[in-house]
Design a protein around this motif. Structure first.
Motif, PDB file in Angstrom:
ATOM      1  N   VAL A 140      31.117  23.423  41.419  1.00  8.71           N
ATOM      2  CA  VAL A 140      31.078  24.884  41.546  1.00  8.71           C
ATOM      3  C   VAL A 140      30.175  25.270  42.709  1.00  8.71           C
ATOM      4  CG1 VAL A 140      30.392  27.045  40.428  1.00  8.71           C
ATOM      5  CG2 VAL A 140      31.588  25.274  39.118  1.00  8.71           C
ATOM      6  N   MET A 141      29.013  24.652  42.774  1.00 11.33           N
ATOM      7  CA  MET A 141      28.092  24.836  43.884  1.00 11.33           C
ATOM      8  C   MET A 141      27.106  23.687  43.864  1.00 11.33           C
ATOM      9  SD  MET A 141      26.337  28.293  42.263  1.00 11.33           S
ATOM     10  CE  MET A 141      25.782  28.861  43.846  1.00 11.33           C
ATOM     11  N   GLY A 142      26.397  23.493  44.969  1.00 12.45           N
ATOM     12  CA  GLY A 142      25.480  22.370  45.060  1.00 12.45           C
ATOM     13  C   GLY A 142      26.182  21.096  45.503  1.00 12.45           C
ATOM     14  N   HIS A 143      25.413  19.997  45.583  1.00 11.18           N
ATOM     15  CA  HIS A 143      25.913  18.722  46.092  1.00 11.18           C
ATOM     16  C   HIS A 143      25.323  17.573  45.284  1.00 11.18           C
ATOM     17  CE1 HIS A 143      27.251  20.730  49.854  1.00 11.18           C
ATOM     18  NE2 HIS A 143      26.192  21.488  49.625  1.00 11.18           N
ATOM     19  N   ILE A 144      26.034  16.444  45.293  1.00 14.22           N
ATOM     20  CA  ILE A 144      25.537  15.215  44.684  1.00 14.22           C
ATOM     21  C   ILE A 144      25.589  14.103  45.726  1.00 14.22           C
ATOM     22  CG2 ILE A 144      25.842  13.486  42.876  1.00 14.22           C
ATOM     23  CD1 ILE A 144      27.186  15.595  41.187  1.00 14.22           C
ATOM     24  N   ASP A 148      25.886  45.570  43.375  1.00  8.57           N
ATOM     25  CA  ASP A 148      27.161  45.761  44.060  1.00  8.57           C
ATOM     26  C   ASP A 148      27.049  45.229  45.491  1.00  8.57           C
ATOM     27  OD1 ASP A 148      25.590  47.630  45.346  1.00  8.57           O
ATOM     28  OD2 ASP A 148      26.642  49.374  44.523  1.00  8.57           O
ATOM     29  N   GLU A 149      28.064  45.479  46.291  1.00 10.35           N
ATOM     30  CA  GLU A 149      28.061  44.935  47.647  1.00 10.35           C
ATOM     31  C   GLU A 149      26.875  45.447  48.466  1.00 10.35           C
ATOM     32  OE1 GLU A 149      31.171  44.103  51.352  1.00 10.35           O
ATOM     33  OE2 GLU A 149      31.733  45.469  49.729  1.00 10.35           O
ATOM     34  N   LYS A 150      26.533  46.709  48.299  1.00  5.60           N
ATOM     35  CA  LYS A 150      25.403  47.276  49.033  1.00  5.60           C
ATOM     36  C   LYS A 150      24.095  46.604  48.624  1.00  5.60           C
ATOM     37  CE  LYS A 150      23.106  51.669  50.103  1.00  5.60           C
ATOM     38  NZ  LYS A 150      21.764  51.277  49.663  1.00  5.60           N
ATOM     39  N   LEU A 151      23.877  46.461  47.324  1.00  8.28           N
ATOM     40  CA  LEU A 151      22.643  45.830  46.852  1.00  8.28           C
ATOM     41  C   LEU A 151      22.627  44.336  47.180  1.00  8.28           C
ATOM     42  CD1 LEU A 151      22.121  47.631  43.426  1.00  8.28           C
ATOM     43  CD2 LEU A 151      20.745  47.874  45.514  1.00  8.28           C
ATOM     44  N   THR A 161      20.662  36.286  45.450  1.00  8.30           N
ATOM     45  CA  THR A 161      22.007  36.066  45.998  1.00  8.30           C
ATOM     46  C   THR A 161      22.080  34.905  46.987  1.00  8.30           C
ATOM     47  OG1 THR A 161      21.616  37.623  47.828  1.00  8.30           O
ATOM     48  CG2 THR A 161      22.523  38.539  45.790  1.00  8.30           C
ATOM     49  N   ALA A 162      20.957  34.239  47.258  1.00 14.16           N
ATOM     50  CA  ALA A 162      20.872  33.281  48.357  1.00 14.16           C
ATOM     51  C   ALA A 162      21.844  32.112  48.251  1.00 14.16           C
ATOM     52  CB  ALA A 162      19.442  32.748  48.474  1.00 14.16           C
ATOM     53  N   GLN A 163      22.201  31.701  47.053  1.00 12.77           N
ATOM     54  CA  GLN A 163      23.070  30.532  46.902  1.00 12.77           C
ATOM     55  C   GLN A 163      24.554  30.873  46.976  1.00 12.77           C
ATOM     56  OE1 GLN A 163      21.269  27.934  47.167  1.00 12.77           O
ATOM     57  NE2 GLN A 163      19.436  29.194  46.847  1.00 12.77           N
ATOM     58  N   PHE A 164      24.856  32.161  47.187  1.00 12.35           N
ATOM     59  CA  PHE A 164      26.246  32.601  47.288  1.00 12.35           C
ATOM     60  C   PHE A 164      26.505  33.003  48.742  1.00 12.35           C
ATOM     61  CE2 PHE A 164      24.681  33.222  43.055  1.00 12.35           C
ATOM     62  CZ  PHE A 164      25.711  32.778  42.242  1.00 12.35           C
ATOM     63  N   SER A 165      27.465  32.362  49.379  1.00 13.60           N
ATOM     64  CA  SER A 165      27.637  32.471  50.825  1.00 13.60           C
ATOM     65  C   SER A 165      27.980  33.864  51.314  1.00 13.60           C
ATOM     66  CB  SER A 165      28.708  31.481  51.297  1.00 13.60           C
ATOM     67  OG  SER A 165      29.948  31.747  50.649  1.00 13.60           O
ATOM     68  N   ASP A 166      28.646  34.652  50.487  1.00 17.11           N
ATOM     69  CA  ASP A 166      29.028  35.997  50.899  1.00 17.11           C
ATOM     70  C   ASP A 166      29.245  36.858  49.665  1.00 17.11           C
ATOM     71  OD1 ASP A 166      31.625  35.282  49.929  1.00 17.11           O
ATOM     72  OD2 ASP A 166      32.132  34.477  51.893  1.00 17.11           O
ATOM     73  N   TRP A 167      29.462  38.143  49.883  1.00 12.15           N
ATOM     74  CA  TRP A 167      29.620  39.068  48.761  1.00 12.15           C
ATOM     75  C   TRP A 167      30.799  38.684  47.873  1.00 12.15           C
ATOM     76  CZ3 TRP A 167      28.491  42.095  45.065  1.00 12.15           C
ATOM     77  CH2 TRP A 167      29.462  42.908  44.455  1.00 12.15           C
ATOM     78  N   GLU A 168      31.920  38.289  48.456  1.00 15.77           N
ATOM     79  CA  GLU A 168      33.091  37.971  47.644  1.00 15.77           C
ATOM     80  C   GLU A 168      32.807  36.793  46.707  1.00 15.77           C
ATOM     81  OE1 GLU A 168      36.758  38.469  45.975  1.00 15.77           O
ATOM     82  OE2 GLU A 168      35.630  39.819  47.301  1.00 15.77           O
ATOM     83  N   THR A 169      32.085  35.792  47.209  1.00 14.78           N
ATOM     84  CA  THR A 169      31.726  34.660  46.348  1.00 14.78           C
ATOM     85  C   THR A 169      30.808  35.110  45.226  1.00 14.78           C
ATOM     86  OG1 THR A 169      31.893  33.167  48.248  1.00 14.78           O
ATOM     87  CG2 THR A 169      30.711  32.350  46.317  1.00 14.78           C
ATOM     88  N   TYR A 170      29.828  35.943  45.562  1.00 12.26           N
ATOM     89  CA  TYR A 170      28.932  36.466  44.531  1.00 12.26           C
ATOM     90  C   TYR A 170      29.706  37.314  43.517  1.00 12.26           C
ATOM     91  CZ  TYR A 170      24.979  38.794  42.294  1.00 12.26           C
ATOM     92  OH  TYR A 170      24.085  39.270  41.360  1.00 12.26           O
ATOM     93  N   ARG A 171      30.613  38.137  43.997  1.00 14.23           N
ATOM     94  CA  ARG A 171      31.397  38.996  43.101  1.00 14.23           C
ATOM     95  C   ARG A 171      32.181  38.167  42.093  1.00 14.23           C
ATOM     96  NH1 ARG A 171      36.271  40.933  42.214  1.00 14.23           N
ATOM     97  NH2 ARG A 171      37.215  39.637  43.831  1.00 14.23           N
ATOM     98  N   GLN A 172      32.715  37.038  42.552  1.00 15.46           N
ATOM     99  CA  GLN A 172      33.537  36.203  41.683  1.00 15.46           C
ATOM    100  C   GLN A 172      32.717  35.310  40.754  1.00 15.46           C
ATOM    101  OE1 GLN A 172      36.456  34.014  43.939  1.00 15.46           O
ATOM    102  NE2 GLN A 172      37.261  35.827  44.947  1.00 15.46           N
ATOM    103  N   GLN A 173      31.587  34.798  41.249  1.00 20.11           N
ATOM    104  CA  GLN A 173      30.845  33.797  40.488  1.00 20.11           C
ATOM    105  C   GLN A 173      29.494  34.296  39.956  1.00 20.11           C
ATOM    106  OE1 GLN A 173      30.395  30.464  43.175  1.00 20.11           O
ATOM    107  NE2 GLN A 173      32.455  29.722  42.779  1.00 20.11           N
ATOM    108  N   GLY A 174      28.901  35.259  40.636  1.00 16.00           N
ATOM    109  CA  GLY A 174      27.564  35.699  40.288  1.00 16.00           C
ATOM    110  C   GLY A 174      27.547  36.964  39.449  1.00 16.00           C
TER     111      GLY A 174
END
Length: 272
Positions: free
Chosen positions: A34-38, A138-141, A155-168
């Motif tokens: 989902v995120m991160g690396h091994i 929201d996107e502004k915040l 929000t730092a671990q989410f590359s962009d707003w759309e990724t945050y919207r979907q996963q965060g």
């Protein structure tokens, strides 16, 4: 001379056995992809592995000095929190980073999906003073969080707003339109058998903070309650790992129960 190599492990199942029983949502995120690396000493059937997500690295399996010292090329931060699975891994980290690793104690909270009292949490949120407003990020915040040091990890671990919207997922308290406190997803994970109860659900790892001049006003308490409620409404588990005893106390007020202390190393310099 034997030259060892460190390999990215694309299939989390290859390293899953090394992390078995470690109730840590950041590790779950990495194993799921989902995120991160091994990374490990082999791509298939590794004996040693590390899971890295944000500022955290978890070391599992057989202690390996090369893996302990390994820095992925994309890892540019100058600070990392290394968590050893065993005392042998702890000794390895102390040897590798002598003089640069500060030993700290962190606090794990129990993973109990059905422990929260929604009525109590709703009362906490309702008690917010009228001078403040609380809302979802929201996107502004999201953009505001990227600019401010105190809330950047929301929000730092989410590359962009759309990724945050979907996963965060996150909430913020505003005072005259300015963000002053919040709680958000440091990371996210997919369906997992949390607590070994046979019921899989996804969730987030909670990050919570308050702008310095607004601390000790109970705002983090309200943000935590609101975010937990939002998670419950979405069938998500709000995982909480405590950096200090203040965080433990806040978590317990919200319904969590303390599980155990564990050792970590805050490392600054070449590693991160």
């Amino acid at each position: 001379m034997v030259i060892e190599m460190i390999y990215p492990i694309k299939e989390g199942k290859e390293a899953a056995a090394l992390f078995a029983g470690w109730e840590e949502s950041l590790i779950w995120s990495c194993l799921q992809g989902v995120m991160g690396h091994i990374y490990g000493d082999a791509q298939e059937n590794p004996k040693s592995a590390m899971a890295i997500l944000g500022d955290f690295i978890f070391f599992a399996g057989e202690p390996d000095r090369e893996l302990a010292a390994f820095k992925p090329g994309w890892c540019i931060q100058d600070f990392i929190i290394a968590v050893p699975q065993t005392h042998r891994w702890a000794d390895m980290l102390e040897t590798c980073y002598a003089g640069r690793a500060r030993k700290v104690t962190r606090y794990a909270m129990k993973k109990e999906p059905d422990v929260f009292d929604k009525g109590r949490l709703q009362e906490i949120v309702a008690g917010l003073s009228a001078e403040y407003t609380i809302c979802l990020i929201d996107e502004k915040l999201y953009g505001e969080c990227r600019k401010e040091d105190w809330c950047r990890d929301f929000t730092a671990q989410f590359s962009d707003w759309e990724t945050y919207r979907q996963q965060g997922l996150g909430v913020m308290i505003l005072k005259d339109g300015m963000p002053v406190a919040g709680a958000s997803s440091y990371s996210a994970f997919g369906p997992w058998d949390i607590g070994g109860r046979g019921e899989k659900r996804g969730g987030i790892e909670i990050e919570i903070d308050t702008r310095e001049e607004y601390r000790r006003r109970g705002l983090a308490f309200v943000c935590g309650a609101r975010l937990i409620l939002e998670c419950l409404d979405r069938g998500l588990y709000p995982s909480w790992d405590a950096q200090n005893l203040w965080s433990v106390a806040l978590a317990e007020k919200l319904g969590y129960h303390f599980d155990y202390e564990y050792t970590a190393y805050e490392i600054r310099g070449e590693k991160a």
